[in-house]
Design an enzyme around this catalytic site. Structure first.
Site, PDB file in Angstrom:
ATOM      1  CG  ASP A  48     -17.161-100.525  84.414  1.00 38.92           C
ATOM      2  OD1 ASP A  48     -17.978-101.207  85.129  1.00 38.92           O
ATOM      3  OD2 ASP A  48     -16.375-100.153  83.281  1.00 38.92           O
ATOM      4  CE1 TYR A  53     -14.542 -97.727  78.293  1.00 35.96           C
ATOM      5  CE2 TYR A  53     -14.162 -98.646  80.640  1.00 35.96           C
ATOM      6  CZ  TYR A  53     -15.020 -98.266  79.755  1.00 35.96           C
ATOM      7  OH  TYR A  53     -16.080 -97.511  80.178  1.00 35.96           O
ATOM      8  CE  LYS A  78     -18.562-100.757  81.166  1.00 37.26           C
ATOM      9  NZ  LYS A  78     -16.863-100.322  81.605  1.00 37.26           N
ATOM     10  CG  HIS A 109     -19.167-100.219  75.804  1.00 34.48           C
ATOM     11  ND1 HIS A 109     -18.958-101.224  76.029  1.00 34.48           N
ATOM     12  CD2 HIS A 109     -20.142 -99.312  76.546  1.00 34.48           C
ATOM     13  CE1 HIS A 109     -17.841 -99.332  76.834  1.00 34.48           C
ATOM     14  NE2 HIS A 109     -19.098 -98.726  77.233  1.00 34.48           N
TER      15      HIS A 109
HETATM   16  P1  NAD Z   1     -15.946 -89.467  86.375  1.00 33.09           P
HETATM   17  O1  NAD Z   1     -17.113 -89.152  86.729  1.00 33.09           O
HETATM   18  O2  NAD Z   1     -15.500 -91.362  87.189  1.00 33.09           O
HETATM   19  O3  NAD Z   1     -14.960 -88.973  86.777  1.00 33.09           O
HETATM   20  C1  NAD Z   1     -13.967 -89.502  86.512  1.00 33.09           C
HETATM   21  C2  NAD Z   1     -12.024 -88.071  86.790  1.00 33.09           C
HETATM   22  O4  NAD Z   1     -13.173 -87.427  87.813  1.00 33.09           O
HETATM   23  C3  NAD Z   1     -10.695 -87.851  86.944  1.00 33.09           C
HETATM   24  O5  NAD Z   1     -10.321 -87.810  85.829  1.00 33.09           O
HETATM   25  C4  NAD Z   1     -10.501 -86.941  87.626  1.00 33.09           C
HETATM   26  O6  NAD Z   1     -10.053 -85.692  86.949  1.00 33.09           O
HETATM   27  C5  NAD Z   1     -11.650 -86.659  88.557  1.00 33.09           C
HETATM   28  N1  NAD Z   1     -11.909 -87.344  89.571  1.00 33.09           N
HETATM   29  C6  NAD Z   1     -11.527 -88.672  90.162  1.00 33.09           C
HETATM   30  N2  NAD Z   1     -11.624 -88.259  91.591  1.00 33.09           N
HETATM   31  C7  NAD Z   1     -11.981 -87.159  92.230  1.00 33.09           C
HETATM   32  C8  NAD Z   1     -11.839 -86.337  93.511  1.00 33.09           C
HETATM   33  N3  NAD Z   1     -11.647 -87.248  94.069  1.00 33.09           N
HETATM   34  N4  NAD Z   1     -11.670 -84.780  93.900  1.00 33.09           N
HETATM   35  C9  NAD Z   1     -11.556 -84.260  92.368  1.00 33.09           C
HETATM   36  N5  NAD Z   1     -11.636 -84.544  91.152  1.00 33.09           N
HETATM   37  C10 NAD Z   1     -11.753 -86.057  90.801  1.00 33.09           C
HETATM   38  O7  NAD Z   1     -15.560 -90.448  84.856  1.00 33.09           O
HETATM   39  P2  NAD Z   1     -15.781 -91.608  83.784  1.00 33.09           P
HETATM   40  O8  NAD Z   1     -14.409 -92.209  84.135  1.00 33.09           O
HETATM   41  O9  NAD Z   1     -16.155 -91.308  82.911  1.00 33.09           O
HETATM   42  O10 NAD Z   1     -16.820 -92.623  84.791  1.00 33.09           O
HETATM   43  C11 NAD Z   1     -16.194 -93.756  85.838  1.00 33.09           C
HETATM   44  C12 NAD Z   1     -16.052 -95.282  85.007  1.00 33.09           C
HETATM   45  O11 NAD Z   1     -17.318 -95.450  84.208  1.00 33.09           O
HETATM   46  C13 NAD Z   1     -15.032 -95.397  83.883  1.00 33.09           C
HETATM   47  O12 NAD Z   1     -14.024 -95.241  84.251  1.00 33.09           O
HETATM   48  C14 NAD Z   1     -15.631 -96.381  83.544  1.00 33.09           C
HETATM   49  O13 NAD Z   1     -15.533 -97.891  83.829  1.00 33.09           O
HETATM   50  C15 NAD Z   1     -17.056 -95.986  83.598  1.00 33.09           C
HETATM   51  N6  NAD Z   1     -17.796 -95.508  82.143  1.00 33.09           N
HETATM   52  C16 NAD Z   1     -18.745 -96.105  81.140  1.00 33.09           C
HETATM   53  C17 NAD Z   1     -19.071 -95.855  80.381  1.00 33.09           C
HETATM   54  C18 NAD Z   1     -20.315 -97.285  79.387  1.00 33.09           C
HETATM   55  O14 NAD Z   1     -20.369 -96.027  78.301  1.00 33.09           O
HETATM   56  N7  NAD Z   1     -20.771 -97.458  80.198  1.00 33.09           N
HETATM   57  C19 NAD Z   1     -18.428 -94.528  79.986  1.00 33.09           C
HETATM   58  C20 NAD Z   1     -17.772 -93.731  80.651  1.00 33.09           C
HETATM   59  C21 NAD Z   1     -17.428 -94.193  81.971  1.00 33.09           C
END
Ligand code: NAD
Length: 278
Positions: A48, A53, A78, A109
């Site tokens: 994704d 990004y 997106k 988005h």
């Molecule tokens: P997330 O909830 O996936 O959190 C990521 C963080 O969680 C990492 O930086 C790390 O610190 C921690 N983490 C990951 N695996 C872990 C584990 N096994 N144990 C402990 N900590 C862990 O947050 P995100 O990255 O914001 O969301 C996931 C994806 O969603 C993004 O990468 C992106 O592709 C998407 N996203 C979309 C939007 C949107 O507006 N559409 C906004 C934010 C994110």
């Protein structure tokens, strides 16, 4: 390279999406190619990304050098907010950066209701889907009224709505609306972006001890057990492996209910009604 045993979820347009992938929001510049290569080697097949990004080109390079057949991969990107009136061109630019001739899923988005451009963008995405260059189309951060407008004006139902969703912010009314219309929910920030104490909450830790899993696996299992699609972000290979081990255990009803009770009733990320970044 062997794919992980990750189930597919059926979309309302007849296509399927792997229920787990890797998100690459905030993967540092210069790191994304390595991170996506690690994910593909680990067995991930769903990535994704997004125009904003600024790592589509790196994602594309990792895909190209993996040698994995295109039809075994699921790639989402997106449409950025400032491109809603030029979605066709912006889509071509994303394809060029990715080095692909189609994506599996293309999303608007943010709804940006203050500009009133999302409906026109949705009409463009419908044309893109008809051309076959986006296999499925959907939206992100859309509220009920934003979705209702697309349904009323075009009759074309988005395949997914990608929204902030985790135990502290569960979006139940929006989830029910999406379920009624067959719109799959993709949960962004599934682990609350590492910004909260979610993984230390007693309800999560207790389930982790019972199932001999990590707190992150418990929270991700809570999502997939409700049929949602997740793509937790990590740059660390061992966490990619950890985050994918969700499909060989089941949380009890009592454990699910205890995690449900963590709802705070407020979003941690931007409010989609007012989010105005171009
Ligand atoms: P997330 O909830 O996936 O959190 C990521 C963080 O969680 C990492 O930086 C790390 O610190 C921690 N983490 C990951 N695996 C872990 C584990 N096994 N144990 C402990 N900590 C862990 O947050 P995100 O990255 O914001 O969301 C996931 C994806 O969603 C993004 O990468 C992106 O592709 C998407 N996203 C979309 C939007 C949107 O507006 N559409 C906004 C934010 C994110």
């Amino acid at each position: 390279m062997t794919a992980l045993p990750i189930p597919n979820t059926a979309l309302n347009d007849g296509n399927e999406i792997p229920q787990l992938g890797l998100g690459v929001f905030l993967v540092e510049p210069g790191e994304a190619e390595r991170v996506v290569t690690d994910a593909l080697e680990t067995g991930y097949r769903h990535i994704d990304t997004a125009r904003i990004y600024e790592n589509e080109a790196e994602v594309g390079r990792a895909i190209a050098s993996s040698g994995i057949p295109r039809d075994e991969l699921f790639v989402t990107t997106k449409l950025w907010n400032s491109d809603q009136t030029r979605a066709g061109e912006a889509f071509e630019e994303s394809l060029d950066r990715l080095g692909l001739d189609r994506v599996d899923l293309y999303l608007i988005h943010w709804p940006q209701p203050m500009y009133g451009e999302a409906l026109g963008a949705w009409r463009s995405l419908i044309e893109i889907a008809e051309s076959g260059r986006a296999t499925s189309i959907g939206v992100s951060n859309f509220e009920i009224e934003d979705l209702q407008q697309l349904l009323d004006e075009t009759g074309v139902v988005p395949a997914v709505n990608q929204i902030e969703l985790h135990p502290l912010h569960q979006r139940r009314a929006l989830g029910e609306f999406c379920a009624e219309h067959g719109i799959a929910i993709e949960a962004w920030g599934p682990l609350s972006q590492g910004k909260t104490d979610l993984l230390e909450r007693p309800e999560v830790v207790a389930a982790a001890e019972v199932h001999e899993r990590t707190p992150a696996q418990i929270v991700l299992r809570w999502h997939v057990q409700q049929g949602r699609i997740v793509f937790p972000k990590t740059q660390r290979r061992e966490r990619m492996v950890e985050n994918a081990q969700l499909f060989d255990f089941t949380l009890s009803d009592a454990e699910m209910t205890a995690i449900d009770a963590l709802e705070l009733g407020t979003n941690l990320g931007p409010d989609p009604r007012t989010f105005d970044v171009r």
